[in-house]
Design an enzyme around this catalytic site. Sequence first.
Site, PDB file in Angstrom:
ATOM      1  N   SER A   5      -7.221   3.193  -3.325  1.00  0.00           N
ATOM      2  CA  SER A   5      -5.987   3.660  -2.705  1.00  0.00           C
ATOM      3  C   SER A   5      -5.036   4.230  -3.741  1.00  0.00           C
ATOM      4  CB  SER A   5      -5.300   2.533  -1.945  1.00  0.00           C
ATOM      5  OG  SER A   5      -5.015   1.471  -2.808  1.00  0.00           O
ATOM      6  N   GLU A  32       0.825  -1.202   0.000  1.00  0.00           N
ATOM      7  CA  GLU A  32       0.000   0.000   0.000  1.00  0.00           C
ATOM      8  C   GLU A  32       0.861   1.255   0.000  1.00  0.00           C
ATOM      9  OE1 GLU A  32      -2.725   2.267  -0.503  1.00  0.00           O
ATOM     10  OE2 GLU A  32      -3.797   0.597   0.418  1.00  0.00           O
ATOM     11  N   ASP A  83       1.044   4.233  -2.931  1.00  0.00           N
ATOM     12  CA  ASP A  83       0.655   5.605  -2.594  1.00  0.00           C
ATOM     13  C   ASP A  83       1.744   6.620  -2.912  1.00  0.00           C
ATOM     14  OD1 ASP A  83      -1.630   4.432  -1.679  1.00  0.00           O
ATOM     15  OD2 ASP A  83      -1.310   4.878   0.437  1.00  0.00           O
TER      16      ASP A  83
END
Length: 609
Positions: A511, A293, A297
């Site tokens: 995300s 993640e 990002d």
Amino acid sequence: MRITSSCIALLSLYAQRIVALSDVILVKESVEVPEGWVKVGRANVGHTLNLRIGLPQPNFGLLEQHLYEISDPHHERYGNHLSKEEVEALVSPHQTSLDSVDQWLASHGLREIQFTRSPAKDWVSVKVPVAVAETMLNTTFYLWKHLESGDLVVRTTMYSLPRDVHDHIDVIQPTTIFARWKAMATTLHRPGHGDFFKEKSKSKLGAVDVDLSCTEAITVKCLAQLYKTAGYVPKATNKNGLGITGYLEQFANFADLRSFYESQVPEAVNSSFTFFSVNGGLNNQTLDEAGEEAGLDIQFAFGLSYPTPGTFWSTGGRPPFIPDNTAPTNDNEPYADWLDFVLKQGKIPQTISTSYADHEQTVPEAYARRVCRGFAQLGARGVSVLFASGDGGVSDGNSDPKTQQCFSNDGKNTYKFLPMFPPSCPYVTSVGGTFGIPEVAVPFSGGGFSYYFAQPPYQKSAVASYLSKLPPGHYDGLYNREGRGFPDVSAQSYPFQTWWKGEALLLGGTSASSPVVAAVVALLNDARLAKNLPPLGFLNPLLYSKGVNGFNDITEGNNVGCGTLGFNVRLSCLGLQSLTFPYFKATAGWDPVTGLGTPDFLKLKKLFT
């Protein structure tokens, strides 16, 4: 002066009554245990809890008024953001609340030297053993296990406070909070996903000026072409900043970022970002522990906005599962910890993106409201706060339909759509997902309506317009028509060509969408700061008014959720066969799938500068 025996008797009776009133215990908060958690046994009485006590903010209504005025492009105060000190003054509790809480803590042997206070004194933190916490809160703490992950937490389902302090405390955590703050990243190696994307894109690619390679994977170049940031050179990098938050042991890996830059943003190869550890957040730079993640990002947020300075916060707070551990040490309350840290800072990046959330109903309402108010404080200081809307459509944020839940956890087991928090907070900008070229709504895009937060004024007209288009009785009772609608905007969500653990792979989810929109916002802030204009700050009042014409309206597609065979059988047993595969559709204007649409940087730049 002579005091009669009858007077003495009355005074004694009065004193006894005062003592009796202070001894009255009232329930402060009670919750049902969310599905998926089981009680293991009594908590170790010697285990230490870091109790965070939220005191009332009597002037928050005034802060909210300031926030809406300085965020409304048609108001004379637009852009006049508040200082750190001004915000703190508006959220400070009354002295009577401070005194009452201090006296209550002192009655349990806790001294001032043991407290930690927020700058505004609206939060008090104190570490106590479980045995002391049980006495203070008139409750019993247990060890709970999350069946899917194996995580252990020390929690209770109800706590109480003496009457004389009851109204001087809003919330105490970690007590009743069972939220797990799932990351929104979705791995896209599953068969069929990539093929579906390519088929959808190739069919109409000629209508959009985007490279053919973007039908294979989304890159920084694709996003720059789609959202019209290509060719823009940031000019105010000494004033501007973009921040990404990381939770759940997610480490942003420098080596993966360099590999990403080498393949997609070669001019940024020798650049990096500023790192902050919050509440023991780690920064493990070994490739085998790189965060999926976190990598997604930072790579697209910092890559698309380069050379805007980047910041990454690693916030601790998830209890690791150790089979023989009966006393986990972390409290799993990351947003409050992160807010504590960042609100103390004099300088904060003007744009911040987060891609973690959980379904609203697992977060105690009092806690959700206090965290949401923390985001309002950031907005009042000129910070744009963005959150991914979730990857479960109208369900619980879980992108795997086999394990989706669409039932309430209040003990009634009511079938309902489950909004996500913090995306449901009215003081943040929630970002949904699209895919394909031209873009359509991605089926997993989180969206819906809050049960905790009322519909804010900035979106009432847009939401009313959407609801008026629904067929009569459309999903009546399954969502809150009066609640805050989300997402607010959207962006591409998959498949993103990223780097993880030293290898290139395709990832996605909302995300990915949130940091993309955050990067566009950071570039808009750059354009404003270069002209000595203030940063955009809290975005939503601007987006739903002046900014509407700066978005590509997405009118095709829908989100889904709760659609498995087993789930359908369960519905049929309840007489709800017609409610299989629930969803909201994308339409002209705002919708609870893609919001107002995807950004057009050139149009927005013209509107906002």
